[in-house]
Design an enzyme around this catalytic site. Structure first.
Site, PDB file in Angstrom:
ATOM      1  N   LYS A 100       0.697  -1.241  -0.092  1.00  0.00           N
ATOM      2  CA  LYS A 100      -0.011   0.008   0.019  1.00  0.00           C
ATOM      3  C   LYS A 100       0.801   1.168   0.037  1.00  0.00           C
ATOM      4  CE  LYS A 100      -4.561   0.941   0.688  1.00  0.00           C
ATOM      5  NZ  LYS A 100      -5.580  -0.189   0.599  1.00  0.00           N
TER       6      LYS A 100
HETATM    7  N1  GLU Z   1      -7.349   0.125  -2.891  1.00  0.00           N
HETATM    8  C1  GLU Z   1      -8.191  -1.082  -2.854  1.00  0.00           C
HETATM    9  C2  GLU Z   1      -8.097  -1.981  -1.598  1.00  0.00           C
HETATM   10  O1  GLU Z   1      -7.818  -1.459  -0.566  1.00  0.00           O
HETATM   11  C3  GLU Z   1      -7.843  -1.709  -4.297  1.00  0.00           C
HETATM   12  C4  GLU Z   1      -6.526  -2.540  -4.133  1.00  0.00           C
HETATM   13  C5  GLU Z   1      -6.067  -3.162  -5.564  1.00  0.00           C
HETATM   14  O2  GLU Z   1      -6.949  -3.148  -6.514  1.00  0.00           O
HETATM   15  O3  GLU Z   1      -4.869  -3.704  -5.763  1.00  0.00           O
HETATM   16  O4  GLU Z   1      -8.222  -3.175  -1.570  1.00  0.00           O
END
Ligand code: GLU
Length: 414
Positions: A100
């Protein structure tokens, strides 16, 4: 926030009786990167933001997770959210690890040019650690397909044509059908499973939604299509309620134009934070972390909570709700539809072959149902709540992959 993520991990690790050294291996992020983004804004003033990328675990595949542009973004948030991605990809069994990141900026106060410059600088400074087979960013809070398109373009300058470096891209730039609404669709599917388990139908179910961005708006629309009533919605500007259920199309049109639910004439205004304690059957927190906390948990009236956001419930609130018999479909299951269709997008990019929307929606529905049933089965196996069960399932899957790759330690029983 990290402490909260660790709380749930340890609770599940206790169920599995995991030794301390294995806990440490599974909790420690592989890499934590911080970059300084210094640039001239439109007024010619020097601006300085910080960007983060935390790569948590890659035992099950390339690391995967969104980029959040928000003033609160920092190393602690990125690390906690990266670990949630490791468990989330494991719960839905897509072949990715967890990561992240983000930038501590506020896109609402930036021009498109400034956002573009900052995004490209972030890619320039992280290009050596991201890539289609190493770490694949995606949208998160305040980032969208447009930003993902810039990321693909910037990365491709260094690495050559690389659509698979990022997911959530525009449809006309190697994006996938159905990705935009995928998280909301996943929320709807798991809520459907939870209702089915209780012998309830969609008809007459009253739902409140906190947050009306990508997740909240799409979940509300798809849930209303099933026949339930969306009776209260709120965002950081304010709330609006309608006891007969909103005309969702009119509400979405309003939000498209005004960027907030506040002021929508198809309902009555109320103070936004009250949405959490609205008198409903189902509450969907779909904004930021800690929305359900010690201060409001005793007033929560919903019987079912489906966590569209990441970490919307503090550990103390979680314990209080479970004790009262409130059924929580946890974030790492409930909002995993986004990363699931990110996986489908990545597969399409790797194969240079596009899927029809019907196929995306069907595979997403199947994946979410399968994950829901797997978590439910673990909850029954150990007589534990769904959140702890989701963590147990995820830790087992990540642990088994780790054991098969690296460790020979016989004391790990998973
Ligand atoms: N930001 C989204 C989540 O927290 C999607 C992450 C992604 O698609 O890689 O799951």
């Amino acid at each position: 926030m990290l402490e909260e993520a660790h709380y749930y991990f340890h609770k599940a690790a206790d169920v599995l009786d995991l030794p301390d050294r294995i806990r440490e291996i599974l909790l420690t992020p592989l890499r934590v990167v911080k970059v300084n983004l210094v640039f001239d804004d439109d007024a010619g003033q020097l601006q300085h933001y910080q960007g983060f990328r935390v790569q948590h675990n890659k035992m099950r595949g390339p690391m995967k997770g969104g980029l959040r542009f928000h003033p609160t973004m920092d190393e602690d948030h990125a690390t906690a959210l990266a670990s949630l991605m490791t468990w989330k990809t494991a719960v839905v069994d897509v072949p990715f690890g967890g990561a992240k990141g983000g930038i501590n900026c506020d896109p609402a106060k930036m021009s498109a040019r400034e956002l573009n410059v900052v995004t490209r600088k972030f890619v320039e400074l992280t290009k050596d650690i991201i890539g289609p087979t190493t770490d694949i960013p995606a949208p998160d809070v305040n980032t969208d397909a447009r930003v993902m398109g810039w990321i693909m373009d910037e990365y491709s300058k260094y690495a050559g044509f690389s659509p698979g470096v990022v997911t959530g891209k525009p449809l006309h730039l190697f994006g996938s059908e159905g990705r935009d609404e995928a998280t909301g669709r996943g929320v709807m599917v798991v809520l459907g499973e939870a209702l089915k388990e209780r012998g309830k139908s969609w008809q007459g179910i009253r739902v409140a939604v906190q947050g009306f961005g990508n997740v909240g708006a799409n979940a509300a629309r798809l849930i209303a299509e099933q026949g339930a009533k969306i009776v209260a919605v709120a965002d950081h500007m304010g709330g609006v309620s309608n006891d007969d259920g909103f005309d969702i199309k009119a509400l979405n049109d309003w939000v498209q134009e005004h960027r907030t639910v506040k002021g929508f004439s198809g309902g009555d205004p109320f103070n936004g934070p009250d949405v959490i304690t609205w008198d409903v059957d189902v509450l969907i927190p779909a904004a930021l972390e800690d929305a359900i906390n010690e201060d409001n948990v005793n007033e929560v009236k919903a019987d079912i909570i489906v966590e569209g956001a990441n970490a919307p419930t503090t550990p103390a609130a979680h314990e209080a709700l479970v004790k009262r018999g409130v059924f929580i479909v946890p974030d790492i299951l409930a909002n995993a539809g986004g990363v699931t269709v990110s996986y489908f997008e990545w597969v399409q990019n790797m194969q240079q072959f596009s899927w029809q929307k019907e196929r995306v929606d069907q595979e997403l529905t199947d994946t979410m149902r399968k994950a829901y049933k797997a978590v439910s089965a673990v909850a029954e196996e150990f007589s534990i709540d769904m959140r702890t069960a989701a963590f147990v399932l995820a830790i087992r899957r990540v642990g088994k992959a780790a054991k098969a790759r690296v460790y020979t330690d016989e004391e790990i029983r998973l």
